[in-house]
Design a protein around this motif. Structure first.
Motif, PDB file in Angstrom:
ATOM      1  N   ILE A 153       0.836  -1.204   0.000  1.00 13.27           N
ATOM      2  CA  ILE A 153       0.000   0.000   0.000  1.00 13.27           C
ATOM      3  C   ILE A 153       0.869   1.251   0.000  1.00 13.27           C
ATOM      4  N   GLN A 154       1.922   1.245   0.838  1.00 13.14           N
ATOM      5  CA  GLN A 154       2.825   2.391   0.900  1.00 13.14           C
ATOM      6  C   GLN A 154       3.484   2.623  -0.459  1.00 13.14           C
ATOM      7  N   GLU A 155       3.934   1.537  -1.093  1.00 13.66           N
ATOM      8  CA  GLU A 155       4.578   1.681  -2.397  1.00 13.66           C
ATOM      9  C   GLU A 155       3.587   2.172  -3.440  1.00 13.66           C
ATOM     10  N   ALA A 156       2.343   1.683  -3.357  1.00 14.78           N
ATOM     11  CA  ALA A 156       1.312   2.120  -4.307  1.00 14.78           C
ATOM     12  C   ALA A 156       1.070   3.614  -4.182  1.00 14.78           C
ATOM     13  N   GLU A 157       0.968   4.101  -2.942  1.00 20.62           N
ATOM     14  CA  GLU A 157       0.771   5.536  -2.724  1.00 20.62           C
ATOM     15  C   GLU A 157       1.942   6.338  -3.264  1.00 20.62           C
ATOM     16  N   SER A 158       3.151   5.825  -3.032  1.00 16.91           N
ATOM     17  CA  SER A 158       4.356   6.526  -3.466  1.00 16.91           C
ATOM     18  C   SER A 158       4.417   6.644  -4.986  1.00 16.91           C
ATOM     19  N   ILE A 159       4.165   5.529  -5.681  1.00 22.11           N
ATOM     20  CA  ILE A 159       4.234   5.541  -7.148  1.00 22.11           C
ATOM     21  C   ILE A 159       3.152   6.455  -7.725  1.00 22.11           C
ATOM     22  N   LEU A 160       1.940   6.341  -7.190  1.00 23.94           N
ATOM     23  CA  LEU A 160       0.847   7.168  -7.697  1.00 23.94           C
ATOM     24  C   LEU A 160       1.125   8.645  -7.441  1.00 23.94           C
ATOM     25  N   PHE A 161       1.724   8.944  -6.278  1.00 31.72           N
ATOM     26  CA  PHE A 161       2.089  10.330  -5.954  1.00 31.72           C
ATOM     27  C   PHE A 161       3.102  10.855  -6.965  1.00 31.72           C
ATOM     28  N   ASP A 162       4.099  10.028  -7.299  1.00 33.19           N
ATOM     29  CA  ASP A 162       5.119  10.434  -8.283  1.00 33.19           C
ATOM     30  C   ASP A 162       4.494  10.702  -9.648  1.00 33.19           C
ATOM     31  N   ILE A 163       3.585   9.827 -10.054  1.00 32.57           N
ATOM     32  CA  ILE A 163       2.921  10.008 -11.352  1.00 32.57           C
ATOM     33  C   ILE A 163       2.114  11.298 -11.367  1.00 32.57           C
ATOM     34  N   ALA A 164       1.376  11.538 -10.279  1.00 35.12           N
ATOM     35  CA  ALA A 164       0.551  12.752 -10.202  1.00 35.12           C
ATOM     36  C   ALA A 164       1.408  14.000 -10.217  1.00 35.12           C
ATOM     37  N   GLN A 165       2.511  13.980  -9.446  1.00 34.24           N
ATOM     38  CA  GLN A 165       3.379  15.157  -9.386  1.00 34.24           C
ATOM     39  C   GLN A 165       4.024  15.426 -10.740  1.00 34.24           C
ATOM     40  N   ALA A 166       4.455  14.376 -11.422  1.00 33.94           N
ATOM     41  CA  ALA A 166       5.128  14.548 -12.708  1.00 33.94           C
ATOM     42  C   ALA A 166       4.185  15.098 -13.772  1.00 33.94           C
ATOM     43  N   ASN A 167       2.896  14.839 -13.621  1.00 34.50           N
ATOM     44  CA  ASN A 167       1.937  15.275 -14.644  1.00 34.50           C
ATOM     45  C   ASN A 167       1.106  16.474 -14.197  1.00 34.50           C
ATOM     46  N   MET A 168       1.469  17.063 -13.042  1.00 34.68           N
ATOM     47  CA  MET A 168       0.741  18.227 -12.540  1.00 34.68           C
ATOM     48  C   MET A 168       1.429  19.493 -13.036  1.00 34.68           C
ATOM     49  N   LYS A 169       0.817  20.157 -13.989  1.00 35.43           N
ATOM     50  CA  LYS A 169       1.407  21.368 -14.547  1.00 35.43           C
ATOM     51  C   LYS A 169       0.428  22.521 -14.388  1.00 35.43           C
TER      52      LYS A 169
END
Length: 485
Positions: A153-169
């Motif tokens: 669960i922790q890893e899932a949150e981390s990966i999803l957070f990275d994806i969201a941050q990278a695509n947040m413009k």
């Protein structure tokens, strides 16, 4: 087998949706974008923040875009010849199909009018592929019974957070709407007749200096152990939730919810923590408890005492609290006990830096102030004198990024703890605490003196205490009221 029986069997057979599915892709759109970039020198500036080499599905398109990107960074012309030469220097020319393929891309495009629209299509396909890869990775780990589900669960949150941050413009805006927003804030402030524009701390001089806790601000409250950081935070929580009725959340990583509540009861009811634990209250203390506990009952304080809380869990919980309970402020006790599980760092300082940046980002996203308590290093212990014992920004523990990310840094400092009862100008430090505003992005720095009542884990305005003593010496009567003279 009859057709009807065959159809019935197909309906009852589970379908594996992962089989036969093509990855989201748009090769023809990719060709159009690459061709446009080689005929319009301004085109790259329009899409450089939207696309990266990995945004392209076909590996050879990734290499061609990377060559265009490098030429643009070096401010060199971008056309069929320069891109072909750049790919040759990179050793990728034959891998992408040779000069003929580069020329074909350029000849396919007649206009650059739609490049931003086309670039967004490519970006959306890339995001979809990232999410597919994300779900596949997490799904595989969830099937593996040797993995701890909580770690997954922790890893899932981390990966999803990275994806969201990278695509947040966020695009730029013209100054005019910002001027109107500032004017709106100024007009609202003017109607307050000089009162606080943010959330009041309950401490008059501190409010004068800060105008209260402002939306989207990250405020760091730091101090050495035993200085009263948590007591100061709880005193403000009491002022904000019970006096102002502002909903707030308190994330306690150090103490349990019951311990935190006991300290709040001690603060509100003025009963020592020891007596709350052993229950040996005098009659007047029981009366005081019965009378004042009503101020805490139904107070809009939401406490989370999850130990080892990760920044990703905090984001999820904070969003839900704002959505469901309209909370207007978050307190965290304390920052160094948080973690960023699922992410790898070379040292703890990098992890704390990431947590600090994320807290500031969360404050901006939710548009509420976040107050995070923080530990100081031991540097202050080796310094002498009144001035020497006062904390410095350089004393913030583990990360200079905390100072950088914070809109305000406050230190809680009690000179009396170091047996310094009087200041250089005769200031009486007995029973007093300094709230040192060491960084203030929107205003001045200064020192605020508050009364500290350690037995009740409580901070008070000095003048409040004087008024209370005055009232005890001269109790009001029908014929005489000292507050009306």
């Amino acid at each position: 087998m009859s057709d009807n029986r065959r159809k019935e069997k197909q309906r009852n057979t589970p379908i594996d949706l992962s089989i036969g599915h093509l990855q989201p892709q748009a090769p023809e759109v990719e060709k159009a974008v690459l061709g446009t970039l080689m005929i319009d020198k301004e085109a790259y500036l329009l899409i450089c923040e939207t696309l990266c080499p990995k945004s392209f599905y076909l590996p050879r398109h990734q290499k061609i875009y990377d060559a265009i990107r490098l030429l643009s960074i070096e401010e060199k012309p971008v056309d069929v010849l320069t891109v072909t030469e750049q790919l040759a220097q990179m050793g990728d020319l034959e891998n992408v199909g040779g000069p003929g393929y580069i020329a074909e891309l350029s000849s396919r495009t007649a206009t650059s009018a739609n490049i931003e629209y086309h670039a967004n299509i490519i970006a959306q396909k890339y995001l979809a592929r990232q999410l597919i890869s994300y779900t596949s990775t997490i799904g595989t780990k969830a099937f593996d019974e040797t993995n701890d589900v909580n770690d997954v669960i922790q890893e899932a949150e981390s990966i999803l957070f990275d994806i969201a941050q990278a695509n947040m413009k966020k695009d730029y805006v013209h100054i005019n709407p910002l001027i109107k927003e500032s004017e709106k804030i100024m007009m609202a402030a003017s109607s307050n007749n000089g009162e606080v524009t943010g959330i009041s701390t309950g401490y008059h001089k501190l409010d004068d200096l800060t105008s209260g806790w402002q939306k989207s601000d990250l405020v760091i409250i730091a101090g050495r152990p035993a200085m009263g950081k948590t007591a100061f935070a709880l005193s403000m929580a009491k002022n904000i939730a019970t006096d102002l009725h502002k909903p707030m959340a308190f994330f306690s990583l150090e103490m349990s919810g019951v311990q935190l509540t006991n300290r709040l009861i001690s603060n509100v009811c003025e009963i020592s923590g020891k007596k709350i634990l052993n229950g040996q209250l005098e009659r007047d203390e029981w009366n005081r408890f019965d009378k004042r506990i009503v101020n805490l009952i139904d107070a809009p304080i939401f406490i989370d005492d999850t130990p080892g809380l990760s920044i990703f869990e905090l984001r999820t919980k904070a969003r839900r609290l704002v959505r469901e309970h309209k909370i207007e402020l978050i307190m965290i006790d304390y920052l160094q006990l948080m973690n960023a599980n699922g992410m790898r760092f070379s040292n703890r300082q990098e992890e704390v830096s990431m947590i600090s940046r994320s807290l500031k980002g969360l404050a901006k996203e939710l548009d509420i102030p976040i107050l995070a308590l923080s530990q100081l290093n031991r540097g202050v212990e080796g310094r002498e004198g009144v001035e020497g014992k006062r904390p410095l920004l350089s004393d913030l523990r583990e990360s200079g990024a905390i100072e950088q990310d914070a809109d305000m840094v406050l230190f809680v400092h009690r000179p009396e703890y170091y047996h310094l009862e009087y200041g250089p100008n005769g200031e009486d430090y007995r029973g007093m605490a300094e709230i040192i505003i060491a960084k203030h992005r929107k205003g001045a720095t200064d020192i605020v003196l508050l009364k500290f009542r350690g037995e009740y884990t409580r901070f008070e305005n000095p003048e409040d205490n004087m008024l209370e003593n005055h009232a005890q010496l001269f109790p009001p009567s029908d014929s005489y009221n000292p507050f009306n003279v």
